[in-house]
Design an enzyme around this catalytic site. Structure first.
Site, PDB file in Angstrom:
ATOM      1  N   ASP A  85      -9.460  57.101  69.285  1.00 46.68           N
ATOM      2  CA  ASP A  85     -10.905  56.437  69.855  1.00 46.68           C
ATOM      3  C   ASP A  85     -10.965  56.210  71.067  1.00 46.68           C
ATOM      4  O   ASP A  85     -11.786  55.462  71.738  1.00 46.68           O
ATOM      5  CB  ASP A  85     -11.121  55.025  68.938  1.00 46.68           C
ATOM      6  N   ASP A 137      -0.098  67.595  66.478  1.00 39.76           N
ATOM      7  CA  ASP A 137       0.462  66.942  65.271  1.00 39.76           C
ATOM      8  C   ASP A 137       1.710  66.183  65.992  1.00 39.76           C
ATOM      9  O   ASP A 137       2.510  66.768  66.895  1.00 39.76           O
ATOM     10  CB  ASP A 137       1.253  67.910  64.229  1.00 39.76           C
ATOM     11  N   ASP A 155      -0.562  54.395  67.705  1.00 35.57           N
ATOM     12  CA  ASP A 155      -1.805  54.114  66.992  1.00 35.57           C
ATOM     13  C   ASP A 155      -2.166  54.741  65.958  1.00 35.57           C
ATOM     14  O   ASP A 155      -3.269  55.500  66.084  1.00 35.57           O
ATOM     15  CB  ASP A 155      -2.784  53.895  68.290  1.00 35.57           C
TER      16      ASP A 155
HETATM   17  N1  AG3 Z   1      -5.238  51.946  63.718  1.00 32.43           N
HETATM   18  C1  AG3 Z   1      -4.857  50.921  62.789  1.00 32.43           C
HETATM   19  C2  AG3 Z   1      -5.666  51.010  61.454  1.00 32.43           C
HETATM   20  C3  AG3 Z   1      -4.636  50.218  60.370  1.00 32.43           C
HETATM   21  C4  AG3 Z   1      -5.568  49.556  59.360  1.00 32.43           C
HETATM   22  N2  AG3 Z   1      -4.680  49.410  58.406  1.00 32.43           N
HETATM   23  C5  AG3 Z   1      -4.703  48.146  57.409  1.00 32.43           C
HETATM   24  N3  AG3 Z   1      -5.654  47.209  57.578  1.00 32.43           N
HETATM   25  N4  AG3 Z   1      -3.740  47.882  56.950  1.00 32.43           N
HETATM   26  C6  AG3 Z   1      -6.606  51.956  64.096  1.00 32.43           C
HETATM   27  C7  AG3 Z   1      -6.876  52.808  65.315  1.00 32.43           C
HETATM   28  C8  AG3 Z   1      -7.463  51.987  66.461  1.00 32.43           C
HETATM   29  N5  AG3 Z   1      -7.427  52.357  67.618  1.00 32.43           N
END
Ligand code: AG3
Length: 285
Positions: A85, A137, A155
């Site tokens: 994102d 990957d 992330d």
């Molecule tokens: N990355 C982390 C989302 C995790 C959601 N998990 C949870 N609520 N246990 C999101 C991408 C943001 N750039």
């Protein structure tokens, strides 16, 4: 009125009112959905799990980025695994020390959809001359790459589906090999109130790799269930001992402006609720 109900945990979830104009597509890697909510603004979910919202994304992106970036005296080369994102990328590029950022995202559709529907997440970061995007990957990338980094940020989604390998001991071992002598790796590690086993797995997998490993936290409303754990692995124990005065000086010098992160929050975020501290202690014992 239609509702989106997140299905991350068995028997408990959060519900969002969904705008009429919502859509969902199978990217070939995961099911990506986007909708608008009256309180949180635009929301992106992957495989039924909330990834980011316009309203609260700053909390997660600032903390996962600025804690390692300001703990490091001079971060020039940064690797982001996932983060399609662009929110982490945007925050990393706020540091004038940065010469190159490589973002490795497995799913090109996440980047395309985010550019179109969440333009403020990247805010031009994909076009920055210091940015290099690799569609690959993440595991394969770190295994094959010869590049070295000062800060590496994972992330990822939760450890199910395409994100699962990003929590493996093999991945962490390969990450460790890509860190410079003074290097920091951080990773989203779920919400420990509901996902304590994930935290314990990480404790075990980080211990043999990093001289300093622990977690820091951030309270992100849409990662519901209390604080989120952010894993920390460093090549040098002194990085986490950086003083408030030093962090304040770097923050001012680099001209970083934030809405959640402050140098005080930076240090405070390493203070862990006792149920988390005890789980860590019990795992290493
Ligand atoms: N990355 C982390 C989302 C995790 C959601 N998990 C949870 N609520 N246990 C999101 C991408 C943001 N750039």
């Amino acid at each position: 009125m239609s509702l989106f109900v997140e299905t991350l945990y068995r028997g408990y979830g959060q519900a969002f009112q969904q705008s009429a104009q919502c859509f969902s597509l199978d990217t070939g890697f995961q099911q990506l959905s986007i909708f608008d909510n009256p309180i949180l603004g635009r929301v992106m979910t992957l495989d039924g799990v909330v990834q980011t919202t316009e309203k609260d994304e700053f909390i997660y992106h600032e903390m996962l980025t600025h804690v390692p970036m300001l703990a490091h005296p001079n971060p020039k080369r940064v690797l982001i695994i996932g983060g399609g994102d662009g929110g982490i990328l945007r925050e990393v590029l706020r540091h004038p020390t940065v010469e190159q950022v490589i973002l490795v995202e497995i799913d090109a559709a996440v980047i395309e959809m985010a550019k179109q529907y969440f333009p403020a997440h990247s805010a031009g970061a994909f076009e920055d001359a210091r940015t290099r995007i690799v569609i690959a990957d993440g595991v394969q990338y770190v295994n094959e790459s010869k590049e070295m980094f000062d800060v590496i940020i994972s992330d990822s989604t939760d450890p199910y589906g395409p994100g699962e390998v990003l929590f493996s001991a093999d991945f962490y071992t390969a990450i460790r090999a890509r860190l410079n002598a003074v290097g920091i790796f951080v990773a989203q590690n779920g919400v420990p109130f509901f996902q304590l086993d994930e935290l314990k797995d990480t404790v075990q997998r980080f211990a043999p790799l990093f001289v300093d490993s622990t977690f820091f936290t951030a309270a992100v409303p849409t990662y519901i269930g209390g604080v989120m754990a952010l894993a920390w692995g460093a090549t040098d124990a002194s990085l986490r001992q950086t003083s408030l005065t030093q962090i304040q000086a770097r923050y001012a010098q680099r001209g970083v402006h934030t809405r959640y992160y402050t140098p005080q929050m930076h240090l405070a975020s390493f203070a862990l609720p006792n149920y988390i501290a005890q789980a860590i202690a019990a795992t290493i014992a």
